[in-house]
Design an enzyme around this catalytic site. Structure first.
Site, PDB file in Angstrom:
ATOM      1  N   GLU A  77      22.860  40.432  -3.190  1.00 47.42           N
ATOM      2  CA  GLU A  77      24.159  40.259  -3.825  1.00 47.42           C
ATOM      3  C   GLU A  77      24.830  41.622  -4.003  1.00 47.42           C
ATOM      4  O   GLU A  77      24.290  42.510  -4.657  1.00 47.42           O
ATOM      5  CB  GLU A  77      23.986  39.570  -5.178  1.00 47.42           C
ATOM      6  N   LYS A 104      26.312  37.645 -27.565  1.00 49.48           N
ATOM      7  CA  LYS A 104      26.523  39.048 -27.202  1.00 49.48           C
ATOM      8  C   LYS A 104      27.394  39.115 -25.953  1.00 49.48           C
ATOM      9  O   LYS A 104      26.961  38.724 -24.872  1.00 49.48           O
ATOM     10  CB  LYS A 104      25.201  39.763 -26.918  1.00 49.48           C
ATOM     11  N   GLU A 153      21.925  31.135 -15.635  1.00 50.89           N
ATOM     12  CA  GLU A 153      22.916  31.045 -14.557  1.00 50.89           C
ATOM     13  C   GLU A 153      22.993  32.433 -13.964  1.00 50.89           C
ATOM     14  O   GLU A 153      23.538  33.356 -14.563  1.00 50.89           O
ATOM     15  CB  GLU A 153      24.258  30.578 -15.124  1.00 50.89           C
ATOM     16  N   CYS A 159      29.620  35.439  -9.261  1.00 49.51           N
ATOM     17  CA  CYS A 159      28.262  35.082  -8.835  1.00 49.51           C
ATOM     18  C   CYS A 159      28.263  34.054  -7.717  1.00 49.51           C
ATOM     19  O   CYS A 159      27.341  34.021  -6.899  1.00 49.51           O
ATOM     20  CB  CYS A 159      27.452  34.570 -10.029  1.00 49.51           C
ATOM     21  N   SER A 198      22.424  38.807 -13.978  1.00 48.37           N
ATOM     22  CA  SER A 198      21.682  39.074 -12.750  1.00 48.37           C
ATOM     23  C   SER A 198      20.349  38.338 -12.726  1.00 48.37           C
ATOM     24  O   SER A 198      19.763  38.036 -13.769  1.00 48.37           O
ATOM     25  CB  SER A 198      21.439  40.577 -12.598  1.00 48.37           C
TER      26      SER A 198
END
Length: 777
Positions: free
Chosen positions: A392, A190, A263, A297, A242
């Protein structure tokens, strides 16, 4: 403008890339897309628009997948998988090579479409994303070719559900699809809702390459589609996104027996020492934080500058920021493009507006009137506890503070719940290679940043997730050992009545911090054998778990000890166990009512010697990455490992867990065999006489069911393993989601302890840290 005026201003003229071919491809597809299932595109259905974030224009309409679509994709993948695996590594390699070559032939189309859909500058798509995606398919074609010879005991997992983010749409696809296919798996992928177009172009490439039907399936839609894939009949979930979503996936898959790679987010430190080449460090910083508009990231979003050069560094940095060019991403002269969506823009604006500390500098560059743009921003003078230093932002916002000493730099860099990447700038190679191993991060770049390659694994620790993508270490995430495992059989403690075998009362204590300790609750239980009462053991509770973890966390010096020293202590443990072999064999036979004690003790001695042998030989690698430099894959201890030891092998199960773990520098909290705990409580006498430092090995006795959750939920435990005959997999994996610790659970199957699984334990007891060190002038 005259030539003289051009020389006076040194302004760049526009150099736009044509979007004609990419738009023509969209028109050829009817500007509407269905899913790619079983080798063909489905008819478009109700869905959503994919927009160009730089202009807001609609590029295409995509179909929102429903449960039937996901089920069809998973069914197609299951149907195709056996034949794809049976094709063999060499057969699969030919398809992967074909895909890589077709991606090269259409590289400009991929680059332009990626920029249109994502908003990143065309030079990044053209020069970084697309070549790296091609590289992954070439590299993993070679991995497929080598599978039978280099991984003879490995087999594919089956069907892999893969969910990728919007910041590197095609590259993330390549990271996941290429190794999965190479090892004989099929995939249901996806792409992100915002950026699905290059995934659909990739599906077109798969058709052109003649890839067998059902090997790659792509379904589009929002997060609900990802949830459907997670809940579907797949064998592995690979997710990049996330931390919050990763945590929910960990909880949702708890106890299902799925392999999982996460990850996740990061708040990576960018450390500049006072001897660094400041101009080079600033150019590196531009790439670290304003690459892809900071939507990375592993972005170097926390700048740590040594105090003596901080003012000069920040001044030069602001000047460099003011010269950044922001605008149309298709312009080859643009440095910073558009954010992916208005929602992301609003999030960044809200986070920065809520800040009340430090000094804020926005780059002096004009913003286009339309589109999702935010100026490069620097915020200095923030305390380490400030939300912007901890959370973040995922945008072009850099926060900064200062440090005085290397030790303080390490402390500040590690002061985060994340652990994805870090960067070190210094002209002193000794300092760089001293600092890099101390940083809690999966990747460290020295005098460089954002270096990636298919040969070098990428991934994090802590709440940045677990698992690696790329390299040999990433490949194992798509395989499992060959062979079937037996179903788990619950082993109940023996019961009895009457007088003890020995009239002298013996109540074995816990072993915490190198000392015998009474259980906090003050309760104990009898241990019976066929001959009668053998003794009592304490029943540990959550406070005992806390004490044991504190003791283990305090024994950090063990990780710094040399492999040679750890080997000597393991040999010593084996020698001392050998001297008392008959006693331990008798104890095992008395508890189990069998006659295999002598063989179990001998096997335990051999496991200790094997772990000792590996302690200074389980080496890392130097990856062959295409730079003038090296990528050092260093194997580091996981940290504090909690383990529920096997019930059926009271000594061998404990030693097989303990020995490889401490050989690699970990500290352990071991819950002994629940029905047969006395071998473990005898064993700590061996530890006491073998120079094992206090806190390295801690042994608890009691109910595995009661100890599992406190171990798995403890934030200072870095990994939890369970080999208990009580299947606690679901409870452990769900509790482990709190800080996303690594888990290895038995999922209602048993491990054959007569077989030496030391290599698997060594792998589980280590993390791979890739340290990139460019060289040359």
């Amino acid at each position: 403008m005259s030539i003289k005026e051009l020389f006076d201003t040194m302004e760049y003229g526009p150099a736009p890339e044509s979007a004609a071919e990419a738009l023509a491809w969209l028109v050829d597809q009817g500007d509407r897309f269905g899913h790619f299932i079983d080798g063909a595109f489905t008819a478009p259905g109700d869905g959503f628009d994919s927009r160009n974030p730089a202009t807001g224009e609609v590029l295409a309409t995509l179909t929102q997948a429903n449960q039937a679509d996901v089920d069809a994709a998973v069914a197609a993948a299951h149907k195709a998988q056996p034949k794809w695996a049976a094709l063999g590594g060499a057969g699969r390699a030919r398809y992967l090579y074909a895909i890589a070559r077709l991606m090269q032939k259409h590289s400009r189309l991929f680059a332009v479409l990626e920029t249109l859909d994502n908003g990143k500058p065309i030079r990044e798509s053209r020069d970084i994303d697309i070549p790296l995606a091609q590289r992954h398919f070439y590299y993993h074609a070679g991995m497929a070719q080598l599978m039978e010879s280099e991984l003879p005991e490995a087999e594919p997992l089956g069907v892999c559900g893969q969910i990728i983010p919007w910041n590197f749409p095609l590259l993330m696809l390549a990271w996941k699809v290429a190794p999965a296919l190479a090892m004989g798996n099929t995939v249901v992928l996806k792409p992100a809702e915002y950026t699905s177009l290059t995934a659909l172009l990739f599906a077109d490439i798969c058709q052109q390459a003649g890839l067998p039907k059902g090997v790659v399936n792509i379904v589009t839609g929002d997060g609900a589609v990802g949830e459907m894939i997670v809940a579907s009949d797949v064998d592995k979930i690979a997710f990049t996104g996330s931390t919050a979503v990763g945590r929910r996936i960990r909880e949702a898959t708890a106890g299902l027996g799925l392999e999982l790679t996460l990850e996740l987010g990061g708040k990576s430190a960018y450390i500049v020492f006072d001897d660094a080449d400041i101009d080079s460090a600033i150019e590196g910083l531009v790439d670290a934080i304003w690459f892809n508009q900071g939507q990375v990231c592993c972005a170097g979003s926390r700048l740590l500058v040594q105090e003596g050069i901080a003012d000069r560094f920040h001044t030069k940095l602001r000047t460099r920021m003011d010269g950044l060019r922001l605008g149309n991403p298709l312009d080859k002269c643009i440095d910073v493009g558009a954010l992916v969506d208005p929602v992301q823009l609003q999030t960044i604006e809200r986070m920065v507006a809520s800040n009340t500390a430090g000094q804020v500098h926005h780059a002096a560059c004009a913003l286009p009137e339309n589109g999702c743009y935010y100026p490069p921003t620097l915020i200095t003078g923030l305390p380490t506890s400030d939300p912007l230093m901890q959370e973040e932002i995922f945008g072009p916002v850099l926060v900064s503070t200062t440090f005085r000493t290397p030790a303080e730099a390490v402390e500040l860099a590690n002061n985060t719940r994340y652990g994805l990447a870090a960067t070190v700038w210094t002209e002193n190679v000794n300092l760089a290679l001293d600092i890099a191993p101390k940083l809690v991060a999966g990747v460290v770049w020295v005098n460089a940043t954002n270096l990636f390659d298919a040969a070098a694994g990428f991934g994090g620790v802590r709440e940045s997730g677990f698992g690696r993508e790329g390299g040999w270490e990433g490949l194992t995430a798509y395989t499992r050992p060959k062979g079937k495992r037996k179903a788990l059989a619950r082993i109940e403690p023996a019961t009895g009545h009457g007088a003890p075998v020995d009239p002298i009362d013996r109540t074995a204590k816990l072993y915490v911090g190198g000392k015998q300790a009474r259980p906090d609750g003050g309760y104990s239980r009898p241990v019976w054998g066929k001959s009668g009462l053998l003794g009592h053991v304490g029943l540990a509770n959550r406070k005992d778990v806390r004490n044991a973890v504190e003791a283990a966390a305090g024994a950090t010096g063990w990780a710094k000890a040399t492999g040679h020293l750890r080997a000597q202590i393991l040999y010593y443990i084996g020698e001392n166990l050998s001297a008392r072999a008959a006693e331990f064999a008798h104890r095992i036979d008395a508890m189990t009512g069998k006659r295999g004690g002598a063989q179990e003790v001998e096997a335990s001695i051999q496991r200790l010697f094997t772990a000792a042998a590996w302690a200074d030989k389980y080496d890392g690698q130097v990856h062959g990455v295409p730079i003038r430099g090296v990528a050092l894959a260093m194997k580091e201890p996981v940290g504090v490992i909690g383990a529920l030891c096997a019930d059926e092998a009271p000594l061998l199960g404990l030693v097989s867990v303990m020995a490889p773990a401490i050989a690699m520098g970990n500290r352990v909290v071991l819950a002994a065999s629940e029905p047969y705990p006395l071998a473990a409580t005898d064993f700590y006498q061996i530890l006491d006489t073998s120079d094992v430092p206090a806190g390295v090995v801690n042994i608890l006795t009691g109910s595995h069911a009661e100890l599992a959750k406190p171990l798995a939920s403890h934030l200072n435990v870095d990994a939890v393993w369970s080999f208990s005959s009580t299947d606690l997999s679901a409870e452990i994996e769900k509790a482990a989601a709190g800080n996303l610790k690594r888990t290895w659970v038995n999922n209602a199957t048993s491990l054959d302890w007569d077989v030496d699984h030391s290599k698997r334990f060594l792998q589980a007891a280590t993390e791979i840290k890739n340290i990139w060190v460019p060289y040359g002038e």
